[in-house]
Design a protein around this motif. Structure first.
Motif, PDB file in Angstrom:
ATOM      1  N   ALA B 264       0.837  -1.201   0.000  1.00  0.00           N
ATOM      2  CA  ALA B 264       0.000   0.000   0.000  1.00  0.00           C
ATOM      3  C   ALA B 264       0.868   1.246   0.000  1.00  0.00           C
ATOM      4  O   ALA B 264       0.608   2.217  -0.710  1.00  0.00           O
ATOM      5  CB  ALA B 264      -0.922  -0.014   1.220  1.00  0.00           C
ATOM      6  N   ALA B 267       2.421   1.717  -3.374  1.00  0.00           N
ATOM      7  CA  ALA B 267       1.395   2.212  -4.299  1.00  0.00           C
ATOM      8  C   ALA B 267       1.155   3.694  -4.077  1.00  0.00           C
ATOM      9  O   ALA B 267       1.076   4.494  -5.025  1.00  0.00           O
ATOM     10  CB  ALA B 267       0.103   1.432  -4.103  1.00  0.00           C
ATOM     11  N   HIS B 268       1.060   4.065  -2.790  1.00  0.00           N
ATOM     12  CA  HIS B 268       0.778   5.460  -2.475  1.00  0.00           C
ATOM     13  C   HIS B 268       1.915   6.374  -2.878  1.00  0.00           C
ATOM     14  O   HIS B 268       1.721   7.415  -3.505  1.00  0.00           O
ATOM     15  CB  HIS B 268       0.507   5.606  -0.983  1.00  0.00           C
ATOM     16  CG  HIS B 268       0.118   7.001  -0.600  1.00  0.00           C
ATOM     17  ND1 HIS B 268       0.974   7.841   0.065  1.00  0.00           N
ATOM     18  CD2 HIS B 268      -1.013   7.696  -0.833  1.00  0.00           C
ATOM     19  CE1 HIS B 268       0.384   9.006   0.242  1.00  0.00           C
ATOM     20  NE2 HIS B 268      -0.832   8.948  -0.289  1.00  0.00           N
ATOM     21  N   GLY B 271       2.430   6.143  -6.802  1.00  0.00           N
ATOM     22  CA  GLY B 271       1.252   6.446  -7.623  1.00  0.00           C
ATOM     23  C   GLY B 271       1.263   7.849  -8.190  1.00  0.00           C
ATOM     24  O   GLY B 271       1.070   8.042  -9.401  1.00  0.00           O
ATOM     25  N   THR B 272       1.510   8.828  -7.353  1.00  0.00           N
ATOM     26  CA  THR B 272       1.436  10.213  -7.796  1.00  0.00           C
ATOM     27  C   THR B 272       2.503  10.573  -8.842  1.00  0.00           C
ATOM     28  O   THR B 272       2.162  11.024  -9.930  1.00  0.00           O
ATOM     29  CB  THR B 272       1.507  11.155  -6.578  1.00  0.00           C
ATOM     30  OG1 THR B 272       0.463  10.771  -5.686  1.00  0.00           O
ATOM     31  CG2 THR B 272       1.334  12.603  -6.993  1.00  0.00           C
ATOM     32  N   LEU B 274       4.203   8.647 -10.705  1.00  0.00           N
ATOM     33  CA  LEU B 274       3.969   7.836 -11.891  1.00  0.00           C
ATOM     34  C   LEU B 274       2.846   8.439 -12.733  1.00  0.00           C
ATOM     35  O   LEU B 274       2.920   8.524 -13.965  1.00  0.00           O
ATOM     36  CB  LEU B 274       3.589   6.415 -11.441  1.00  0.00           C
ATOM     37  CG  LEU B 274       3.816   5.282 -12.423  1.00  0.00           C
ATOM     38  CD1 LEU B 274       5.266   5.250 -12.873  1.00  0.00           C
ATOM     39  CD2 LEU B 274       3.436   3.962 -11.768  1.00  0.00           C
ATOM     40  N   ASN B 275       1.821   8.876 -12.018  1.00  0.00           N
ATOM     41  CA  ASN B 275       0.663   9.482 -12.667  1.00  0.00           C
ATOM     42  C   ASN B 275       1.069  10.739 -13.440  1.00  0.00           C
ATOM     43  O   ASN B 275       0.736  10.926 -14.613  1.00  0.00           O
ATOM     44  CB  ASN B 275      -0.370   9.842 -11.600  1.00  0.00           C
ATOM     45  CG  ASN B 275      -1.782   9.756 -12.155  1.00  0.00           C
ATOM     46  OD1 ASN B 275      -2.712   9.407 -11.435  1.00  0.00           O
ATOM     47  ND2 ASN B 275      -1.964  10.067 -13.448  1.00  0.00           N
ATOM     48  N   VAL B 276       1.867  11.567 -12.756  1.00  0.00           N
ATOM     49  CA  VAL B 276       2.302  12.824 -13.388  1.00  0.00           C
ATOM     50  C   VAL B 276       3.166  12.524 -14.615  1.00  0.00           C
ATOM     51  O   VAL B 276       2.942  13.062 -15.702  1.00  0.00           O
ATOM     52  CB  VAL B 276       3.080  13.691 -12.376  1.00  0.00           C
ATOM     53  CG1 VAL B 276       3.671  14.920 -13.069  1.00  0.00           C
ATOM     54  CG2 VAL B 276       2.156  14.112 -11.235  1.00  0.00           C
ATOM     55  N   MET B 278       3.393   9.798 -16.420  1.00  0.00           N
ATOM     56  CA  MET B 278       2.630   9.168 -17.492  1.00  0.00           C
ATOM     57  C   MET B 278       1.812  10.198 -18.267  1.00  0.00           C
ATOM     58  O   MET B 278       1.831  10.249 -19.504  1.00  0.00           O
ATOM     59  CB  MET B 278       1.722   8.106 -16.891  1.00  0.00           C
ATOM     60  CG  MET B 278       1.003   7.238 -17.900  1.00  0.00           C
ATOM     61  SD  MET B 278       0.142   5.895 -17.051  1.00  0.00           S
ATOM     62  CE  MET B 278      -1.255   6.798 -16.405  1.00  0.00           C
ATOM     63  N   ALA B 279       1.097  11.038 -17.504  1.00  0.00           N
ATOM     64  CA  ALA B 279       0.222  12.025 -18.143  1.00  0.00           C
ATOM     65  C   ALA B 279       1.022  13.019 -18.984  1.00  0.00           C
ATOM     66  O   ALA B 279       0.651  13.345 -20.118  1.00  0.00           O
ATOM     67  CB  ALA B 279      -0.566  12.763 -17.078  1.00  0.00           C
ATOM     68  N   ARG B 280       2.172  13.469 -18.411  1.00  0.00           N
ATOM     69  CA  ARG B 280       3.004  14.419 -19.150  1.00  0.00           C
ATOM     70  C   ARG B 280       3.505  13.769 -20.452  1.00  0.00           C
ATOM     71  O   ARG B 280       3.522  14.404 -21.512  1.00  0.00           O
ATOM     72  CB  ARG B 280       4.202  14.860 -18.312  1.00  0.00           C
ATOM     73  CG  ARG B 280       3.832  15.622 -17.045  1.00  0.00           C
ATOM     74  CD  ARG B 280       3.655  17.088 -17.327  1.00  0.00           C
ATOM     75  NE  ARG B 280       3.364  17.832 -16.103  1.00  0.00           N
ATOM     76  CZ  ARG B 280       2.785  19.037 -16.108  1.00  0.00           C
ATOM     77  NH1 ARG B 280       2.433  19.621 -17.250  1.00  0.00           N
ATOM     78  NH2 ARG B 280       2.550  19.657 -14.975  1.00  0.00           N
ATOM     79  N   GLN B 305       9.780  13.762 -11.811  1.00  0.00           N
ATOM     80  CA  GLN B 305       8.962  12.733 -11.169  1.00  0.00           C
ATOM     81  C   GLN B 305       9.707  11.400 -11.130  1.00  0.00           C
ATOM     82  O   GLN B 305       9.622  10.654 -10.151  1.00  0.00           O
ATOM     83  CB  GLN B 305       7.620  12.563 -11.899  1.00  0.00           C
ATOM     84  CG  GLN B 305       6.749  13.800 -11.852  1.00  0.00           C
ATOM     85  CD  GLN B 305       6.534  14.283 -10.424  1.00  0.00           C
ATOM     86  OE1 GLN B 305       6.202  13.485  -9.541  1.00  0.00           O
ATOM     87  NE2 GLN B 305       6.718  15.569 -10.184  1.00  0.00           N
ATOM     88  N   ARG B 308      11.983  11.479  -8.288  1.00  0.00           N
ATOM     89  CA  ARG B 308      11.251  11.225  -7.044  1.00  0.00           C
ATOM     90  C   ARG B 308      11.111   9.724  -6.803  1.00  0.00           C
ATOM     91  O   ARG B 308      11.306   9.216  -5.690  1.00  0.00           O
ATOM     92  CB  ARG B 308       9.845  11.829  -7.159  1.00  0.00           C
ATOM     93  CG  ARG B 308       9.622  13.052  -6.303  1.00  0.00           C
ATOM     94  CD  ARG B 308       8.244  13.610  -6.551  1.00  0.00           C
ATOM     95  NE  ARG B 308       7.233  13.031  -5.680  1.00  0.00           N
ATOM     96  CZ  ARG B 308       5.948  13.389  -5.737  1.00  0.00           C
ATOM     97  NH1 ARG B 308       5.535  14.284  -6.619  1.00  0.00           N
ATOM     98  NH2 ARG B 308       5.083  12.862  -4.915  1.00  0.00           N
ATOM     99  N   ASP B 431       2.811  15.734   5.454  1.00  0.00           N
ATOM    100  CA  ASP B 431       2.134  15.979   4.195  1.00  0.00           C
ATOM    101  C   ASP B 431       2.735  15.073   3.138  1.00  0.00           C
ATOM    102  O   ASP B 431       3.933  14.787   3.150  1.00  0.00           O
ATOM    103  CB  ASP B 431       2.320  17.439   3.778  1.00  0.00           C
ATOM    104  CG  ASP B 431       1.669  18.365   4.783  1.00  0.00           C
ATOM    105  OD1 ASP B 431       0.973  17.834   5.683  1.00  0.00           O
ATOM    106  OD2 ASP B 431       1.879  19.587   4.692  1.00  0.00           O
ATOM    107  N   VAL B 432       1.879  14.651   2.243  1.00  0.00           N
ATOM    108  CA  VAL B 432       2.350  13.765   1.191  1.00  0.00           C
ATOM    109  C   VAL B 432       3.457  14.470   0.429  1.00  0.00           C
ATOM    110  O   VAL B 432       3.384  15.658   0.147  1.00  0.00           O
ATOM    111  CB  VAL B 432       1.189  13.399   0.255  1.00  0.00           C
ATOM    112  CG1 VAL B 432       1.699  12.549  -0.896  1.00  0.00           C
ATOM    113  CG2 VAL B 432       0.129  12.664   1.030  1.00  0.00           C
TER     114      VAL B 432
END
Lengths: 131, 474
Positions: B264, B267-268, B271-272, B274-276, B278-280, B305, B308, B431-432
Motif C-alpha cells: 500500500a 502504491a501510495h 502512484g502520484t 507515476l501518474n504525473v 505518465m500524463a506528461r 517525477q 522522485r 504531508d504527502v
C-alpha cells in the motif's frame, strides 16, 4: 424561453502534490474548464463553504485527493453531502480499497485510482458535467 | 557394598555375643565337671588312705603311721599328702578353720583355694582320721592337688572355642557378603543404573527385575515414576510445539500484514509521480502542448517525477536490503554533534533551535554511518514536528553496564493512536511528498541490528521523545 446562458464549468481541484496539481489543473484548463486549485483539505473546505456562503459560485465539480493534510477528501465530501449538496465529486486515491470505493459510491462520488490516464479523467469529468 | 558391611558387622556382633555366651556357659560347665571329677578322685583317695593310716596307727603306732604318710606323699605324683592336726598350726587353709570342726568322724571336706602368687591355685581335701589317743588334736589327712591341669584344660578348651568361633565368623562373613551382593548389591546397582538413565532423559527403559521384596517395590515405583516423567515430558513437548507453531503463525500473519502495508505504501508513494510522468508523456505524445518549450517543461517534469521515484525506490531498498554493520568504537556524543550540525540548516529554515546536552564522551561499539543516519532521521523528524520557535534537544548518556542512551526530544506531539505505528514502513503523518514514512522504520532496523531498541514517548502536553538504547559493548 431561452436556456440560461452557458458558462464555463467551474472545477475545484484539491491536490496536495504540487506536480500532480499543476498537471491536472493545466490539463483541465486546456480542456476549457475553469479551475480553482487548492493544496490541502482546509483550503478545499474554505473554498467550498466559506467562499460559497460569501456568494461565490458553487463548483460544478470537485476533484479531490483522498489523502491530504488538513481534512481528507472524503471528510470534505461528507460535509458537502451533509449540506445536501449534490455536487459531482471525483476522488483520486493511491490505494483505494474496497471500503473506500463503497463509501465513495454511497456518497455519490466516483473514484480514480492512481496512476490513471488523463484521458480517463477527462472522460469522467465530461460524464459528470453532462446534464 | 557398604550396606553389606554394616549388616555383616551387625550380624557378626550378634553372633559374637551369642556364641560367646554359649561358649562361656560350656566352659563353665566343663570346668565344673572337671572339678567334680577331681574332687571325686581326692575323695576316693582320701577314703582309702584314711583306712591305711588308721590301720597303721593302730598296728604299729603313731610314728609308723606318720612315716607312712610321708611315704605316700613321696609316692603320689602331682598330689601332696600331709598329716595335720586341727588343733595345731600349719593348716594350709585358714578359711577352713570354721568348717573343720564340722568335719564329722569318717567324713571329708574339699575346698579350692587360690594360689597366693597368682598361680593356678589348689584343691584341698581334708579327711577326718579316727586315731585312738589323738582325738583331742583332731587329726586329719590333707590331700592337695594343683589346679594347673585344670587351667591347662581351660586354656585348651578356650582356644578350641576361639578357633571354632573364628571359623564360624569367617564363614558367616563370606556367606553374608555373598548373600548381600546377590540380594542387595545387584538389584541396587540395577536401580542406580536405571535412575542414572532416567536422569539422562531415557524414560523408556525399565528396571527389568522384580524381586518381590522392598527393592522390587522400589523398582516398580521407579518404573512408574519414569512413566509419569515421560508423559509429562511428552505433554511439555507437545505444548512447546503448539506454542512455537502459534508464534510462527503470528509471525507469518505479521509478515503478511507488513507486506500488505508495504504494498500500500509503495502504491501510495509511487502512484502520484507515476501518474504525473505518465500524463506528461502522453501529453507530449499527443502534442497537447503549446509549443516546443511547453513540451520541454513537460519533459523536465517527467524527469523530476522519475527522480522522485528513484529516491523512493532507493530508500525502499535501503530499508529492505540487509545492511552489513561496520562496527568500531565510536563516541556517540561526537556522532550526535555531527548530526546536529548537518540538520542545523533545516532547523534554521523552520525556526527551530537545536541543542545537545553537555556531557562526557560516551563510547559504544557501533557503525558510525548508520547511527548517524538514525540521528539524522530522528532530528529531522523532530524539527518537522516542532512548532515554529520550538526547541529540539538531543542528549547522550551512557553507563558501562546498562549501555548507551540517545534521546531526541521535541515539543510536538504524536497522537496516541499513532504511537504504536510510528515504526511501521510508510507510516507518515507528514504531508504527502514531505516524507516517505520510511525514516523511522529504517532507524528501527538499524538500532535493532545493533542489538538495541528504540522507543517513543509522547505524553500529552510534554512533547515527544525518541529514545535509542544501545547495548553495552556493542
Amino acid at each position: 424561453m431561452n436556456p440560461p446562458p452557458r458558462r464555463t464549468p467551474l472545477i475545484v481541484l484539491a491536490e496536495d502534490d504540487a506536480a500532480m496539481r499543476d498537471l491536472l489543473a493545466a490539463s483541465l484548463r486546456r480542456a476549457g474548464y475553469q479551475v480553482f486549485d487548492v493544496a490541502d483539505g482546509h483550503a478545499l473546505e474554505a473554498r467550498l463553504f466559506t467562499d460559497t456562503d460569501r456568494g461565490d459560485d458553487l463548483p460544478d465539480l470537485v476533484i479531490s485527493d483522498v489523502m491530504m493534510p488538513g481534512t481528507t477528501g472524503l471528510n470534505a465530501l461528507c460535509s458537502v453531502r451533509d449540506r445536501a449538496w449534490a455536487t459531482p465529486w471525483v476522488l483520486i486515491t493511491a490505494f483505494g480499497g474496497d471500503g473506500l470505493h463503497r463509501e465513495a459510491k454511497d456518497l455519490g462520488a466516483c473514484v480514480l485510482d492512481k496512476p490513471f490516464a488523463l484521458a480517463e479523467l477527462h472522460r469522467i469529468v465530461r460524464l459528470a458535467l453532462s446534464p | 557394598v557398604k550396606l553389606s558391611w554394616k549388616i555383616n558387622l551387625a550380624l557378626i556382633s550378634l553372633l559374637v555375643v551369642s556364641l560367646g555366651i554359649q561358649a562361656r556357659m560350656r566352659l563353665d560347665r566343663e570346668l565344673a565337671l572337671f572339678e567334680r571329677e577331681m574332687r571325686q578322685d581326692q575323695h576316693v583317695m582320701g577314703r582309702s588312705l584314711r583306712h591305711a593310716v588308721e590301720d597303721e596307727w593302730q598296728d604299729s603306732g603313731p610314728d609308723a603311721a606318720l612315716a607312712m604318710v610321708e611315704r605316700l606323699d613321696a609316692r603320689e605324683e602331682g598330689v601332696r599328702i600331709r598329716y595335720v592336726e586341727h588343733g595345731a598350726a600349719g593348716a594350709r587353709a585358714p578359711e577352713l578353720e570354721s568348717a573343720l570342726p564340722l568335719l564329722q568322724p569318717g567324713g571329708d571336706l574339699s575346698r579350692i583355694e587360690p594360689d597366693e602368687r597368682d598361680g593356678p591355685g589348689w584343691m584341698y581335701t581334708y579327711v577326718h582320721l579316727d586315731l585312738p589317743g589323738a582325738e583331742a588334736a583332731a587329726p586329719m589327712l590333707e590331700i592337695r592337688e594343683s589346679l594347673a591341669a585344670q587351667r591347662a584344660y581351660v586354656r585348651a578348651t578356650s582356644l578350641r572355642i576361639a578357633e571354632w568361633l573364628g571359623v564360624t565368623l569367617a564363614g558367616t562373613t563370606v556367606v553374608v557378603m555373598l548373600l548381600m551382593r546377590w540380594l542387595v548389591g545387584r538389584p541396587v546397582a540395577a536401580l542406580a543404573a536405571h535412575a542414572r538413565r532416567v536422569g539422562a532423559g531415557d524414560f523408556g527403559s525399565r528396571v527389568g527385575f522384580d524381586t518381590g521384596d522392598e527393592l522390587g517395590q522400589l523398582a516398580r515405583e521407579l518404573d512408574q515414576m519414569a512413566g509419569g516423567l515421560a508423559a509429562a515430558q511428552q505433554a511439555l513437548r507437545i505444548e512447546q510445539q503448539a506454542r512455537e507453531e502459534a508464534i510462527e503463525q503470528l509471525r507469518h500473519a505479521d509478515r503478511l500484514a507488513s507486506v500488505g502495508r508495504l504494498a500500500a505504501g509503495i502504491a501510495h508513494e509511487l502512484g502520484t509521480p507515476l501518474n504525473v510522468a505518465m500524463a506528461r508523456a502522453q501529453m507530449i505524445e499527443a502534442w497537447e502542448v503549446d509549443d516546443e518549450a511547453d513540451a520541454r517543461v513537460n519533459a523536465s517534469s517527467i524527469a523530476e517525477q522519475c527522480g522522485r521515484m528513484v529516491v523512493i525506490i532507493r530508500q525502499l531498498l535501503d530499508f529492505a536490503r540487509p545492511r552489513r554493520l561496520e562496527v568500531g568504537t565510536e563516541d556517540l556524543r561526537a556522532i550526535a554533534s555531527d548530526a546536529l550540525e548537518l540538520v542545523a540548516p533545516l532547523g534554521r529554515r523552520r525556526g527551530v533551535s537545536l541543542t545537545l546536552a553537555d556531557g562526557p564522551p560516551v563510547f559504544a561499539r557501533v557503525d558510525r554511518g548508520q547511527v548517524q543516519q538514525v540521528l539524522l532521521n530522528l532530528l529531522s523528524n523532530a524539527i518537522a514536528a516542532s512548532p515554529p520557535g520550538g526547541t529540539v534537544t538531543a542528549s547522550v548518556a551512557g553507563a558501562e553496564r546498562d549501555g548507551a542512551r540517545i534521546a531526541v526530544h521535541d515539543q510536538g506531539s504524536v497522537a496516541a493512536e499513532h504511537l504504536p505505528r510510528v515504526f511501521e514502513p510508510f507510516f507518515t503523518t507528514k504531508d504527502v511528498g514531505e516524507g516517505t514514512g520510511l525514516g523511522l522504520s529504517v532507524s528501527h532496523g538499524i538500532v535493532r541490528e545493533h542489538g538495541g531498541s528504540i522507543e517513543v514517548r509522547s505524553p500529552p502536553g510534554a512533547g515527544t521523545t525518541f529514545e535509542v538504547h544501545l547495548p553495552p559493548g556493542g
